[in-house]
Design a protein around this motif. Structure first.
Motif, PDB file in Angstrom:
ATOM      1  N   ARG A  94      35.585 -34.681 -47.591  1.00 50.16           N
ATOM      2  CA  ARG A  94      34.889 -35.915 -47.216  1.00 50.16           C
ATOM      3  C   ARG A  94      34.772 -36.903 -48.386  1.00 50.16           C
ATOM      4  NH1 ARG A  94      31.444 -34.153 -43.706  1.00 50.16           N
ATOM      5  NH2 ARG A  94      32.746 -34.862 -42.022  1.00 50.16           N
ATOM      6  N   SER A 117      38.559 -43.768 -47.197  1.00 48.42           N
ATOM      7  CA  SER A 117      39.952 -43.834 -46.747  1.00 48.42           C
ATOM      8  C   SER A 117      40.693 -45.060 -47.256  1.00 48.42           C
ATOM      9  CB  SER A 117      40.016 -43.801 -45.221  1.00 48.42           C
ATOM     10  OG  SER A 117      39.355 -44.910 -44.666  1.00 48.42           O
ATOM     11  N   ARG A 167      43.440 -44.646 -31.341  1.00 46.64           N
ATOM     12  CA  ARG A 167      43.479 -43.181 -31.449  1.00 46.64           C
ATOM     13  C   ARG A 167      43.491 -42.828 -32.929  1.00 46.64           C
ATOM     14  NH1 ARG A 167      47.436 -40.446 -27.020  1.00 46.64           N
ATOM     15  NH2 ARG A 167      46.707 -41.622 -25.244  1.00 46.64           N
ATOM     16  N   ASP A 168      42.806 -41.785 -33.250  1.00 50.78           N
ATOM     17  CA  ASP A 168      42.797 -41.273 -34.611  1.00 50.78           C
ATOM     18  C   ASP A 168      43.344 -39.858 -34.590  1.00 50.78           C
ATOM     19  OD1 ASP A 168      41.575 -43.530 -35.735  1.00 50.78           O
ATOM     20  OD2 ASP A 168      39.576 -42.782 -35.241  1.00 50.78           O
ATOM     21  N   GLU A 172      35.198 -30.689 -44.337  1.00 49.16           N
ATOM     22  CA  GLU A 172      33.988 -31.226 -44.979  1.00 49.16           C
ATOM     23  C   GLU A 172      34.145 -31.304 -46.496  1.00 49.16           C
ATOM     24  OE1 GLU A 172      33.167 -27.811 -43.044  1.00 49.16           O
ATOM     25  OE2 GLU A 172      34.048 -29.271 -41.697  1.00 49.16           O
ATOM     26  N   GLN A 197      41.033 -40.200 -48.101  1.00 48.02           N
ATOM     27  CA  GLN A 197      42.050 -39.819 -47.129  1.00 48.02           C
ATOM     28  C   GLN A 197      42.922 -41.031 -46.841  1.00 48.02           C
ATOM     29  OE1 GLN A 197      40.564 -38.439 -43.309  1.00 48.02           O
ATOM     30  NE2 GLN A 197      42.567 -37.665 -42.718  1.00 48.02           N
ATOM     31  N   TYR A 217      43.756 -36.574 -37.076  1.00 44.79           N
ATOM     32  CA  TYR A 217      43.433 -35.868 -38.317  1.00 44.79           C
ATOM     33  C   TYR A 217      42.483 -36.633 -39.227  1.00 44.79           C
ATOM     34  CZ  TYR A 217      47.702 -33.665 -36.668  1.00 44.79           C
ATOM     35  OH  TYR A 217      48.659 -33.081 -35.880  1.00 44.79           O
ATOM     36  N   VAL A 218      41.771 -37.613 -38.725  1.00 46.32           N
ATOM     37  CA  VAL A 218      40.857 -38.406 -39.549  1.00 46.32           C
ATOM     38  C   VAL A 218      39.526 -37.669 -39.670  1.00 46.32           C
ATOM     39  CG1 VAL A 218      39.608 -40.588 -39.748  1.00 46.32           C
ATOM     40  CG2 VAL A 218      41.970 -40.574 -38.919  1.00 46.32           C
ATOM     41  N   ILE A 219      39.054 -37.530 -40.893  1.00 47.42           N
ATOM     42  CA  ILE A 219      37.765 -36.889 -41.136  1.00 47.42           C
ATOM     43  C   ILE A 219      36.675 -37.948 -41.037  1.00 47.42           C
ATOM     44  CG2 ILE A 219      36.343 -35.683 -42.836  1.00 47.42           C
ATOM     45  CD1 ILE A 219      38.896 -34.335 -43.806  1.00 47.42           C
ATOM     46  N   GLU A 220      35.796 -37.769 -40.082  1.00 50.63           N
ATOM     47  CA  GLU A 220      34.699 -38.713 -39.849  1.00 50.63           C
ATOM     48  C   GLU A 220      33.878 -38.917 -41.119  1.00 50.63           C
ATOM     49  OE1 GLU A 220      32.515 -41.083 -37.081  1.00 50.63           O
ATOM     50  OE2 GLU A 220      34.150 -39.749 -36.528  1.00 50.63           O
ATOM     51  N   GLY A 221      33.663 -40.165 -41.480  1.00 49.38           N
ATOM     52  CA  GLY A 221      32.838 -40.510 -42.628  1.00 49.38           C
ATOM     53  C   GLY A 221      33.524 -40.393 -43.980  1.00 49.38           C
TER      54      GLY A 221
END
Length: 191
Positions: free
Chosen positions: A70, A97, A87-88, A67, A74, A90-94
């Motif tokens: 964020r 990037s 497929r993702d 978090e 990224q 290690y991607v941080i949602e939101g």
């Protein structure tokens, strides 16, 4: 004259090309329980979350949480698959990037302090030693590990050149890792 065609694919792209018959052999990670692949183990690859010095607006610690990243850009790799479900890893949602096409571009973006991301150990070992990249691996950002293999489809005919390449790779692989599957794997050779 025979021609070896080498293509770079990412995420699900290598599996898709192999299973669609567009490649004879891939060097990638696979689900080893999937009977559609035969394979030769090559090596383990650690995926380490890294940043360039000065990129983060706060100190690096072992308790860094996703978090907290964020609002930091990224850097992630675009999946080259055309019809497989995305497929993702290690991607941080939101998170903000950058999406790049390959690991070398991702490494350069991170080195230029334009983002952070996970990179394979072999691609950045010198940068980690020199301090040009810093690991942010810790309690919550654990990184990962994949088993790199040479893989091919077991039940399709393989031409003489593809078979020779397969045997060459098996002969070069670490001995303890080829015992269980020495007759398995795939790469893109069109004969």
């Amino acid at each position: 004259m025979l021609t070896l065609h080498l293509h770079f694919e990412s995420i699900c792209g290598p599996w898709e090309r192999l299973l669609d018959g567009e490649a004879d052999l891939i060097i990638h990670h696979i689900d080893k329980a999937d009977p559609r692949f035969e394979f030769i183990d090559l090596r383990s690859v650690a995926l380490i979350p890294v940043v360039a010095p000065g990129f983060l607006p706060f100190p690096i610690s072992q308790s860094l949480k996703p978090e907290q990243l964020r609002d930091c850009v990224q850097c992630i790799i675009r999946d080259s698959a055309r019809h497989s479900p995305p497929r993702d890893y290690y991607v941080i949602e939101g998170a903000l990037s950058w999406i790049v096409s390959d690991q070398l571009m991702k490494k350069e973006v991170i080195l230029q302090r334009m983002g952070w991301g996970h990179l394979p150990d072999f691609l950045m070992s010198e940068e980690l030693k020199s301090g040009r990249l810093l690991s942010i691996k810790g309690k919550y950002l654990r990184g990962g590990k994949v088993e790199l293999v040479a893989a091919r489809q077991p039940n399709v005919p393989h031409g003489p050149v593809a078979e020779r390449l397969w045997r060459f790779i098996a002969g070069q692989a670490p001995p303890a890792r080829t015992r269980h599957r020495a007759q398995r794997g795939t790469f893109s050779l069109k004969q």
